[in-house]
Design an enzyme around this catalytic site. Structure first.
Site, short mmCIF file in Angstrom:
data_model
loop_
_atom_site.label_atom_id
_atom_site.label_comp_id
_atom_site.label_asym_id
_atom_site.label_seq_id
_atom_site.Cartn_x
_atom_site.Cartn_y
_atom_site.Cartn_z
N GLU A 30 0.85 -1.19 0.00
CA GLU A 30 0.00 0.00 0.00
C GLU A 30 0.88 1.23 0.00
OE1 GLU A 30 -2.68 0.01 3.30
OE2 GLU A 30 -3.84 -1.66 2.51
N ASP A 65 -3.28 3.82 -1.63
CA ASP A 65 -4.09 3.87 -0.41
C ASP A 65 -4.60 5.29 -0.16
OD1 ASP A 65 -5.26 2.69 1.82
OD2 ASP A 65 -3.53 3.09 3.10
N GLU A 122 -12.57 1.48 1.60
CA GLU A 122 -12.24 1.19 2.99
C GLU A 122 -13.33 1.69 3.93
OE1 GLU A 122 -7.44 1.71 2.87
OE2 GLU A 122 -8.62 3.55 2.83
#
Length: 166
Positions: A30, A65, A122
């Site tokens: 990430e 990310d 997420e």
């Protein structure tokens, strides 16, 4: 960002893949956009692309990310061949609140898909959030809805139960 710029970083990462004989794509790194915060010069872009290309060549998969949290996300998409776009939870929460933010989320998901990236969001905690993402074409979601952090033994037990249909 500190790891990527440390001396000998690429050699260390290559050694890890060689030592453990890991299949290509089995380890995902990430990378946040802040890892490449000074992305403004041609030299920096070329060096960053070299790092990303080398990590791919070693067999690592790379995810961007916290997408949608900063200013350079689009520049990173344009310049770096990433495999996974991980949309930050804040974008999901905003999309629940107003139509404009949901439209942005829908187009961000579409952008990732159009670039051949897997798209993951997420921080999913409710079935409504899951449905919102599914309706907008998101490939994957992660969050407490699916499981909270757990010990390896608990994880293995959960996987065994799901595999057995329990």
């Amino acid at each position: 960002g500190l790891h990527i710029t440390e001396e000998g970083y690429l050699e260390k990462m290559k050694a890890i893949m060689e030592e453990y004989h890991l299949p290509k794509g089995s380890i995902e790194l990430e990378i946040t956009e802040t890892a490449f915060i000074d992305f403004g010069t041609q030299g920096k872009r070329e060096n960053t692309k070299h790092i990303i290309d080398s990590l791919h060549a070693f067999g690592f998969s790379l995810s961007m990310d916290d997408f949608c949290t900063g200013y350079s996300s689009i520049a990173m998409l344009r310049n770096l061949p990433m495999d996974v776009m991980k949309i930050d939870r804040a974008m999901l929460l905003a999309a629940e609140q107003d139509v404009r933010s949901e439209g942005i989320l829908r187009h961000v998901i579409s952008l990732g898909r159009d670039l051949g990236m897997l798209v993951l969001c997420e921080g999913v905690e409710t079935r409504e959030q899951e449905k919102l993402l599914m309706n907008n074409g998101c490939h994957y979601a992660q969050g407490y809805l699916f499981g909270k952090p757990m010990r390896v033994t608990d994880f293995n037990l959960r996987v065994s139960k799901e595999r057995d249909g329990n």
